[in-house]
Design a protein around this motif. Sequence first.
Motif, PDB file in Angstrom:
ATOM      1  N   HIS A 120       0.867  -1.220   0.059  1.00  0.00           N
ATOM      2  CA  HIS A 120      -0.024  -0.086   0.072  1.00  0.00           C
ATOM      3  C   HIS A 120       0.933   1.371  -0.018  1.00  0.00           C
ATOM      4  O   HIS A 120       0.279   2.164  -0.272  1.00  0.00           O
ATOM      5  CB  HIS A 120      -0.738  -0.063   1.445  1.00  0.00           C
ATOM      6  CG  HIS A 120      -2.085  -0.991   1.135  1.00  0.00           C
ATOM      7  ND1 HIS A 120      -2.515  -1.766   2.231  1.00  0.00           N
ATOM      8  CD2 HIS A 120      -2.861  -1.625  -0.015  1.00  0.00           C
ATOM      9  CE1 HIS A 120      -3.398  -2.397   2.011  1.00  0.00           C
ATOM     10  NE2 HIS A 120      -3.605  -2.375   0.586  1.00  0.00           N
ATOM     11  N   HIS A 176      -9.928   3.880   2.547  1.00  0.00           N
ATOM     12  CA  HIS A 176      -8.993   2.722   2.287  1.00  0.00           C
ATOM     13  C   HIS A 176      -7.829   2.706   3.135  1.00  0.00           C
ATOM     14  O   HIS A 176      -7.238   4.137   3.052  1.00  0.00           O
ATOM     15  CB  HIS A 176      -9.159   2.164   1.024  1.00  0.00           C
ATOM     16  CG  HIS A 176      -8.690   0.873   1.015  1.00  0.00           C
ATOM     17  ND1 HIS A 176      -7.181   0.455   1.089  1.00  0.00           N
ATOM     18  CD2 HIS A 176      -9.147  -0.330   0.422  1.00  0.00           C
ATOM     19  CE1 HIS A 176      -7.095  -0.839   0.700  1.00  0.00           C
ATOM     20  NE2 HIS A 176      -8.218  -1.230   0.617  1.00  0.00           N
ATOM     21  N   ASP A 227      -5.403   4.805   0.968  1.00  0.00           N
ATOM     22  CA  ASP A 227      -5.749   6.220   0.728  1.00  0.00           C
ATOM     23  C   ASP A 227      -5.046   7.065   1.948  1.00  0.00           C
ATOM     24  O   ASP A 227      -4.680   8.087   2.096  1.00  0.00           O
ATOM     25  CB  ASP A 227      -7.429   6.547   0.575  1.00  0.00           C
ATOM     26  CG  ASP A 227      -7.470   5.893  -0.868  1.00  0.00           C
ATOM     27  OD1 ASP A 227      -6.981   6.207  -1.689  1.00  0.00           O
ATOM     28  OD2 ASP A 227      -8.882   5.573  -0.913  1.00  0.00           O
ATOM     29  N   ASP A 263      -8.192 -11.884   3.931  1.00  0.00           N
ATOM     30  CA  ASP A 263      -7.486 -10.691   3.830  1.00  0.00           C
ATOM     31  C   ASP A 263      -5.928 -10.918   4.069  1.00  0.00           C
ATOM     32  O   ASP A 263      -5.863 -11.052   5.473  1.00  0.00           O
ATOM     33  CB  ASP A 263      -8.168  -9.884   5.184  1.00  0.00           C
ATOM     34  CG  ASP A 263      -7.478  -8.357   5.306  1.00  0.00           C
ATOM     35  OD1 ASP A 263      -6.629  -7.970   4.372  1.00  0.00           O
ATOM     36  OD2 ASP A 263      -8.219  -7.519   5.903  1.00  0.00           O
ATOM     37  N   HIS A 317      -3.226  -8.033  -1.410  1.00  0.00           N
ATOM     38  CA  HIS A 317      -2.852  -6.795  -1.958  1.00  0.00           C
ATOM     39  C   HIS A 317      -1.972  -6.746  -3.033  1.00  0.00           C
ATOM     40  O   HIS A 317      -1.420  -6.146  -3.902  1.00  0.00           O
ATOM     41  CB  HIS A 317      -2.657  -6.059  -0.662  1.00  0.00           C
ATOM     42  CG  HIS A 317      -3.491  -5.962   0.248  1.00  0.00           C
ATOM     43  ND1 HIS A 317      -4.839  -5.268   0.223  1.00  0.00           N
ATOM     44  CD2 HIS A 317      -3.546  -6.710   1.438  1.00  0.00           C
ATOM     45  CE1 HIS A 317      -5.709  -5.553   1.156  1.00  0.00           C
ATOM     46  NE2 HIS A 317      -5.004  -6.244   1.965  1.00  0.00           N
ATOM     47  N   ASN A 376     -13.213  -5.469   7.256  1.00  0.00           N
ATOM     48  CA  ASN A 376     -13.940  -4.851   6.362  1.00  0.00           C
ATOM     49  C   ASN A 376     -13.292  -4.412   5.164  1.00  0.00           C
ATOM     50  O   ASN A 376     -12.574  -3.764   5.102  1.00  0.00           O
ATOM     51  CB  ASN A 376     -14.277  -3.251   6.848  1.00  0.00           C
ATOM     52  CG  ASN A 376     -15.274  -2.612   6.287  1.00  0.00           C
ATOM     53  OD1 ASN A 376     -15.702  -2.971   5.186  1.00  0.00           O
ATOM     54  ND2 ASN A 376     -15.660  -1.460   6.917  1.00  0.00           N
ATOM     55  N   ALA A 384     -14.028  -2.538   2.717  1.00  0.00           N
ATOM     56  CA  ALA A 384     -14.187  -1.195   2.266  1.00  0.00           C
ATOM     57  C   ALA A 384     -12.816  -0.500   2.781  1.00  0.00           C
ATOM     58  O   ALA A 384     -12.351   0.428   2.201  1.00  0.00           O
ATOM     59  CB  ALA A 384     -15.460  -0.625   2.671  1.00  0.00           C
ATOM     60  N   ARG A 385     -12.242  -1.071   3.890  1.00  0.00           N
ATOM     61  CA  ARG A 385     -11.080  -0.519   4.404  1.00  0.00           C
ATOM     62  C   ARG A 385      -9.753  -1.338   3.962  1.00  0.00           C
ATOM     63  O   ARG A 385      -8.860  -0.636   3.652  1.00  0.00           O
ATOM     64  CB  ARG A 385     -10.911  -0.452   5.936  1.00  0.00           C
ATOM     65  CG  ARG A 385      -9.830  -0.068   6.694  1.00  0.00           C
ATOM     66  CD  ARG A 385      -9.971  -0.296   8.071  1.00  0.00           C
ATOM     67  NE  ARG A 385      -8.669   0.360   8.706  1.00  0.00           N
ATOM     68  CZ  ARG A 385      -7.562  -0.430   8.839  1.00  0.00           C
ATOM     69  NH1 ARG A 385      -7.661  -1.710   8.676  1.00  0.00           N
ATOM     70  NH2 ARG A 385      -6.478   0.055   9.631  1.00  0.00           N
ATOM     71  N   SER A 386     -10.015  -2.556   4.036  1.00  0.00           N
ATOM     72  CA  SER A 386      -8.587  -3.268   3.658  1.00  0.00           C
ATOM     73  C   SER A 386      -8.948  -4.464   2.784  1.00  0.00           C
ATOM     74  O   SER A 386      -8.105  -5.315   2.649  1.00  0.00           O
ATOM     75  CB  SER A 386      -8.222  -4.093   5.034  1.00  0.00           C
ATOM     76  OG  SER A 386      -9.185  -4.745   5.616  1.00  0.00           O
ATOM     77  N   TYR A 423      -7.896  -2.993  -3.454  1.00  0.00           N
ATOM     78  CA  TYR A 423      -8.158  -1.480  -3.594  1.00  0.00           C
ATOM     79  C   TYR A 423      -8.702  -1.213  -4.877  1.00  0.00           C
ATOM     80  O   TYR A 423      -9.688  -0.654  -5.026  1.00  0.00           O
ATOM     81  CB  TYR A 423      -6.682  -0.896  -3.400  1.00  0.00           C
ATOM     82  CG  TYR A 423      -6.970   0.538  -3.408  1.00  0.00           C
ATOM     83  CD1 TYR A 423      -7.243   1.336  -2.357  1.00  0.00           C
ATOM     84  CD2 TYR A 423      -6.809   1.323  -4.866  1.00  0.00           C
ATOM     85  CE1 TYR A 423      -7.436   2.837  -2.849  1.00  0.00           C
ATOM     86  CE2 TYR A 423      -7.047   2.720  -4.968  1.00  0.00           C
ATOM     87  CZ  TYR A 423      -7.396   3.413  -4.015  1.00  0.00           C
ATOM     88  OH  TYR A 423      -7.536   4.875  -4.149  1.00  0.00           O
ATOM     89  N   ARG A 473     -13.321  -4.431  -5.987  1.00  0.00           N
ATOM     90  CA  ARG A 473     -13.829  -5.250  -4.870  1.00  0.00           C
ATOM     91  C   ARG A 473     -15.222  -5.892  -5.318  1.00  0.00           C
ATOM     92  O   ARG A 473     -15.903  -6.580  -4.384  1.00  0.00           O
ATOM     93  CB  ARG A 473     -14.164  -4.579  -3.471  1.00  0.00           C
ATOM     94  CG  ARG A 473     -12.927  -4.030  -2.888  1.00  0.00           C
ATOM     95  CD  ARG A 473     -12.898  -3.385  -1.638  1.00  0.00           C
ATOM     96  NE  ARG A 473     -13.375  -2.144  -1.741  1.00  0.00           N
ATOM     97  CZ  ARG A 473     -12.921  -1.078  -1.771  1.00  0.00           C
ATOM     98  NH1 ARG A 473     -11.477  -1.042  -2.164  1.00  0.00           N
ATOM     99  NH2 ARG A 473     -13.617   0.120  -1.812  1.00  0.00           N
ATOM    100  N   TRP A 499     -13.998   2.646  12.752  1.00  0.00           N
ATOM    101  CA  TRP A 499     -13.392   2.662  11.525  1.00  0.00           C
ATOM    102  C   TRP A 499     -12.015   1.609  11.381  1.00  0.00           C
ATOM    103  O   TRP A 499     -11.208   1.992  12.361  1.00  0.00           O
ATOM    104  CB  TRP A 499     -13.207   3.701  10.592  1.00  0.00           C
ATOM    105  CG  TRP A 499     -12.491   3.144   8.877  1.00  0.00           C
ATOM    106  CD1 TRP A 499     -11.733   3.655   8.672  1.00  0.00           C
ATOM    107  CD2 TRP A 499     -13.746   2.915   8.038  1.00  0.00           C
ATOM    108  NE1 TRP A 499     -11.723   3.076   7.301  1.00  0.00           N
ATOM    109  CE2 TRP A 499     -12.775   2.647   6.829  1.00  0.00           C
ATOM    110  CE3 TRP A 499     -14.910   2.377   8.067  1.00  0.00           C
ATOM    111  CZ2 TRP A 499     -13.349   2.159   5.883  1.00  0.00           C
ATOM    112  CZ3 TRP A 499     -15.415   2.115   6.800  1.00  0.00           C
ATOM    113  CH2 TRP A 499     -14.909   1.944   5.621  1.00  0.00           C
TER     114      TRP A 499
END
Length: 349
Positions: A20, A135, A138, A263, A268, A285, A287-289, A292, A295, A319
Motif C-alpha cells: 500500500h 481505505h 488512501d 484478507d 494486496h 471490512n 471497504a477498508r482493507s 483496492y 472489490r 473504522w
Amino acid sequence: MHAPASICLLRLSALGDVTHVLPLVRTLQTGLPQVALSWVIGKGERRLLEGLDGVEFIEYDKKTGFRGMRALRHQLHERSPRGFDALLQMQVAARANLLSAFIPATRRIGYDRARSKDGHGLFINERIPERRGIHVLDAIGSFCEPLGLKPTEIRWDLPVPDDARVWAGAQWPRDGVPTLLISPCSSHVLRNWRAERYAAVADHAITRGWRVVLCGGRSELERQTTDAIVAAMSGAALDLVGKDTLKQLPALLERADLVMTPDSGPMHIANAMGTKVLGLHAASNPARSGPYSDRRYCVDRYDDAARRYLGQPAAPLKWGTKIEREGVMDLVTVDDAIGAFERFARDHR
C-alpha cells in the motif's frame, strides 16, 4: 516552506501494508523528483520490494529490540549527521512508535488523531488530514499532503525481476485454460477459511473447466491447510505451496486469472499486479482493507459478523475494527464464494 531534500519512510510490516505504500512512493518521486527517499522496513518486506527504483532500504529486525534501535540510530548518524528533512511515520504500533524516536528528522509526520494509538502522538509533530471511512491505501497516500502534494494517480510498479516471471511462466502452460489461484492463509489465523470450503470452490472451478493452483509460504500451518484442501478435493490441483520466493510470488499471482484468499498479503500483492481477487471477508471490512482496485468479487460478511459477535451493525463501529473471533469466517459460505466466482466468470467470458 522549502521542499524536503530527504525523506525517511517508516513502515516495517506487513506485506500487504508495504504494498500500500508503493503508490505514495510514486507520488513522492513524481512531485519531488530530486528528493532522496529512505525506507526503514522489515526483513521480509524488504525482500519483496528489493529493486524498487530510487529508494534506499534500511532494514530493521524487530527481534533485535532496543539493541537494533540503537544500531539504527548510529547507522543513520554515520550516514547523515543532519538527519532527514521529514519522517513519514506510517505505523502506529508501539514498537514502530518507539523506533521512530531513534530516527532524526526535523518534520515528523504521523496519522490523524482518529488513527493514532500506543502513544503515536508523542513521537510526531505534524499529522495527516483526518478523513473517515477511507481505505488503508488512501490513508497512507495522504502522507504526501503535508509536503504540499496530492496523490493524482495510483501506481504500484512492484519490482519483479525477469527470472521470477520466467519461473512463474514454467509452472503451468498458457493453453487458454483459466486459472484460479488459491492462497488460503492469512498471517492472522482467525481470518482463515476452512480447508473443506476451499476444496468445494476448487472442485466447482474444475467442473467449469478451470485450472486450480495452490500457493503459500513455508509455515507448518500453510502446509497443513494445503494438505487438507488437497485431501478434501475430488479434482486435482497444482500444489506450489512453499515452492516460490517472495520475489516470485508477485509473478505467480500475476499469471492467475483470479486469486481467492482471505484478507492477506497475497490479496494486496495480486491487486497491485493487476489480478482480480475473490476476497473472503468477515473478520475485516473490505471497504477498508480489501483489494483496492476492484472489490466486485469479494464476499463481504463483515456486517453479519458485527451483528453476531458485537451485537450491533457494522456502520457505527470505529473504522478499522477487526472482528477476529473464533468461527467468524464460517459466516462466509461456500455458496457465497461460488457466487463470487461465477460473477467473475460471467464478466470475463
